[in-house]
Design a protein around this motif. Structure first.
Motif, short mmCIF file in Angstrom:
data_model
loop_
_atom_site.label_atom_id
_atom_site.label_comp_id
_atom_site.label_asym_id
_atom_site.label_seq_id
_atom_site.Cartn_x
_atom_site.Cartn_y
_atom_site.Cartn_z
N UNK A 163 -4.59 6.07 -2.77
CA UNK A 163 -5.96 5.56 -2.87
C UNK A 163 -6.90 6.37 -1.98
N UNK A 164 -6.39 6.77 -0.79
CA UNK A 164 -7.22 7.56 0.12
C UNK A 164 -7.50 8.94 -0.48
N UNK A 165 -6.46 9.54 -1.08
CA UNK A 165 -6.63 10.85 -1.72
C UNK A 165 -7.63 10.75 -2.86
N UNK A 166 -7.50 9.67 -3.66
CA UNK A 166 -8.43 9.47 -4.78
C UNK A 166 -9.86 9.29 -4.27
N UNK A 203 9.51 0.29 -0.44
CA UNK A 203 8.18 -0.22 -0.12
C UNK A 203 7.16 0.91 -0.34
N UNK A 204 6.31 0.77 -1.35
CA UNK A 204 5.37 1.85 -1.68
C UNK A 204 3.95 1.52 -1.28
N UNK A 205 3.79 0.50 -0.42
CA UNK A 205 2.44 0.12 -0.01
C UNK A 205 1.73 1.28 0.70
N UNK A 206 2.45 1.97 1.61
CA UNK A 206 1.85 3.10 2.31
C UNK A 206 1.49 4.21 1.33
#
Length: 740
Positions: A273-276, A264-267
């Motif tokens: 996305x947060x880092x980006x 599960x790679x949702x996290x």
């Protein structure tokens, strides 16, 4: 007999001093790498870094900034599971199940003689166990008890794995295994899945896709990876999985099962996305930062070239923001920036980009223009919006904004060029009085080139010895003699001639050269003043930038010690802007200077809005009445009243008061009538080189080539009185006064 040597996977290790950002890039470049062992200098394992835990930690608030430049020893698991390569597979699985089963989920390190050999994973154990089954039914039968324990262990491992594990038959694609994580991820129970195919609970489109993928795995005999597998859940939502599939063959080598492991790679996707976002957006205002602004500007320019329309870049700087930040504090300053960002968003259209470039600087890309009318209206809206008062937690603040505008293609068609020209236009808008906007004009580029040339000359001038000090006397009316001289910096350029201090002092402050210049002025002036009569003090101006150099006190001590000038003969002049910036620290520094015996004077008194409050917070030795009041003393009753009030205030506080800019005998007499004790201005003397001041004081000028002990001093003559000085300067009185 199978050992862990048969399951080991060779993987390049990391070292304890490797930085977090290095490991981050490696995980990004090696998507199949789930764990990385960490070794010491003798190749012995000391830790292990697991992919998911690492990404979650790096994605936490400020995580990447905190760990990117730290060694991975701060991020690793310092108690990894380490196993010798010759350990029997059956023994390892049986023993590990009883006390460290959870460690297997993260992988383990295999060593040979204590040194690193490779890593092991649950998937490798599963494959090894299957190979062991295929090779020796008789051997497994003889070791049935061991096999049962291993089977129990493997079942427990599969059940405990945080990733989804599933097995399908190769012939009809029916599920024969789904672990607990699979139930949680998909939302289906095992009873709903086992014995059924994907077509029984997924759409026909998805079922066909999954069947084709299974066939590809069976036919290729290789591992297949789906980086982002969007799998429907029972509730209709989509799980984001990274799936690896491999075919498991029977004793005859034919594919019997398809084994899949889905992570599960949702996290992780959310973390990325947060880092980006942190890399492209300003966290305070949520506006795009400089990096994203440059990208949007480049894209907008590409569209403009295709369409043939115009584009405007607005460079915006908040006026007086620094004063708000310094006086009311950074939390209020941050709130002001947030509200300013919201007002800017309200000024633009959809499709335009608003960005915070840093500090109190913002920018806007305005697209789809047919002429300059739209750009003019936007600039007017921005100026008007920023001129409105800000209500900041009970503080009523008015700041304003200045805007510089460049337009493509008339001012250029390159992002950097347009930003540079918008910045030039902003500089002009601020020079014209702030709270306004200005479009770029070609002449601004010429001015910028001239400024850059002046900056280069300025950096060279100190080394080349082009600076010199002039001195302007301060005259005591009661004692009827010169009681001090103010040191003023002059620049004699070999080609430009004498450069105005109004041109080079602000530039020196802007480029950070003022601290070096200020130290040179202090040392040279102290050395010169040491040759003057004992009653003549030296006044030296200090820039606010010098107070940001925490070595200022040591510099003053060194200048006094080297020159031999007594501390009580040195007078340091500051403006109230020194106290506006980092007030507590600067106050401490002023007290330290005064403790040396140095006198502290407030220059340009009456021109700021906090002058009176500073007289309460610091015991100034002198206040200097600004020349703007002296100039109007004979024709403006308000100016005369202000001067009288300041003189009375100084007398009541025991502070010496000096009037600057005295140019006529009438001004002098008016000041004398009001009780002014000390004056300075062209009526007394223009700023003059050290040699002229030395003659005025009847001392021998300092020989800069001679050692300090060779300086000789004569007694002060009567020519240092008012009548003597005025006789020398009488013909110059009509010239307007300029202090610097």
């Amino acid at each position: 007999m199978f050992t862990l040597r048969d399951t080991v996977s060779s993987l390049a290790p990391a070292r304890r001093d490797d930085l977090g950002k290095t490991l981050y890039e490696r995980f990004r470049e090696e998507p199949d790498t789930l764990i990385i062992p960490v070794l010491d200098d003798e190749d012995r394992p000391i830790g292990l870094v697991e992919r998911n835990a690492f990404f979650l930690r790096m994605a936490a608030e400020y995580g990447r900034a905190l760990y990117a430049n730290r060694p991975i020893s701060a991020l690793m698991d310092v108690e990894p599971l380490v196993v010798d390569a010759d350990t029997a597979l059956a023994d390892f699985t049986t023993d590990s199940l009883s006390y460290r089963a959870s460690d297997l989920l993260r992988g383990f390190i295999v060593t040979d003689g204590g040194r690193y050999l490779g890593v092991g994973t649950v998937l490798a154990l599963l494959q090894a166990a299957n190979e062991s089954n295929r090779r020796g039914v008789a051997e497994l039968a003889a070791a049935k008890a061991d096999a049962e324990r291993a089977q129990i262990f493997m079942t427990a491992v599969v059940e405990a794995m945080p990733s989804m594990v599933f097995v399908k038959r190769a012939d009809d694609h029916r599920y024969v295994l789904l672990n607990r994580a699979g139930e949680k991820i998909l939302g289906f129970s095992r009873d709903e899945v086992i014995g059924r195919t994907d077509a029984d609970f997924h759409s026909a489109e998805h079922a066909v896709l999954y069947t084709e993928r299974d066939r590809d795995v069976i036919e290729s005999g290789e591992v297949r990876i789906i980086e982002e597998d969007l799998v429907p859940r029972k509730d209709g939502s989509l799980a984001i999985l990274r799936t690896k599939k491999i075919a498991i063959a029977d004793a005859d080598g034919r594919a019997e099962y398809v084994l899949g492991v889905s992570e599960d790679i949702a996290e992780r996707k959310r973390a990325e996305a947060q880092i980006a976002r942190l890399a492209h957006y300003d966290p305070l205002t949520e506006l795009p930062n400089r990096v994203l602004f440059q990208r949007h500007l480049g894209e907008a320019l590409s569209r403009r070239r295709r369409k043939g329309d115009q584009l405007a870049v607005h460079f915006i700087d908040l006026d007086r923001f620094k004063s708000v930040n310094d006086t009311l504090g950074h939390p209020i300053g941050d709130e002001l920036l947030r509200i300013a960002a919201e007002r800017l968003r309200g000024c633009v259209r959809d499709g335009d980009t608003v960005a915070r470039l840093g500090g109190d600087e913002f920018a806007v890309v305005q697209t789809g223009l047919s002429d300059l009318t739209g750009a003019t209206r936007l600039a007017e809206r921005v100026v008007k919006a920023m001129a409105a008062p800000f209500d900041l937690h009970g503080h009523h603040v008015v700041i304003g904004a200045s805007v510089g505008v460049s337009v493509a293609p008339s001012d250029g068609d390159d992002a950097d060029e347009l930003l540079k020209k918008a910045d030039m236009a902003l500089y002009r808008a601020k020079a014209d009085g702030r709270g306004a906007f200005h479009f770029f004009e070609p002449a601004m580029d010429e001015q910028l080139q001239a400024r850059r040339a002046l900056e280069l000359d300025l950096r060279r001038a100190l080394v080349a010895g082009e600076f010199q000090l002039y001195y302007q006397p301060l005259y005591h009316l009661g004692d009827d003699r010169v009681t001090g001289c103010e040191a003023l910096l002059r620049w004699n350029h070999p080609e430009r001639g004498m450069v105005s201090p109004a041109d080079f002092i602000p530039l020196a402050e802007e480029i950070g050269l003022i601290v070096q210049l200020g130290e040179w002025v202090l040392r040279e002036a102290c050395a010169e003043a040491a040759t003057w009569p004992d009653h003549v003090r030296l006044a030296v101006n200090l820039s606010p930038a010098q107070f940001r150099d925490r070595a200022l006190v040591r510099t003053v001590v060194s200048a006094l010690a080297t020159s031999g000038l007594p501390a009580e003969r040195l007078e340091l002049e500051i403006t109230e802007s020194v106290l506006l910036q980092d007030n507590a620290a600067n106050m401490t520094m002023l007290h330290d200077l005064r403790a040396l015996g140095v006198r502290i004077s407030m220059d340009d008194f009456g021109t700021g809005y906090s002058s009176l409050s500073y007289l309460r917070s610091f015991p100034f030795d002198k206040i200097k009445i600004d020349q703007t009041f002296v100039r109007d003393i004979l024709k403006d009753s308000d100016a005369l009243a202000i001067i009288k009030a300041v003189l009375d205030l100084g007398a009541s506080l025991g502070i010496v008061t000096t009037a600057e800019g005295v140019e006529t005998v009438e001004q002098l007499n008016a000041l004398r009538d009001q009780g002014c004790a000390e004056i300075q201005g062209y009526f007394i003397s223009r700023p003059s080189p050290a040699s002229d001041i030395a003659r005025m004081l009847n001392v021998e000028a300092r020989d800069l080539r001679a050692p300090a002990q060779a300086i000789r001093l004569k007694a002060a003559p009567r020519s240092s009185t008012l009548s003597g000085v005025v006789a020398q300067e009488h013909m110059k009185r009509a010239v307007p006064s300029r202090k610097r």
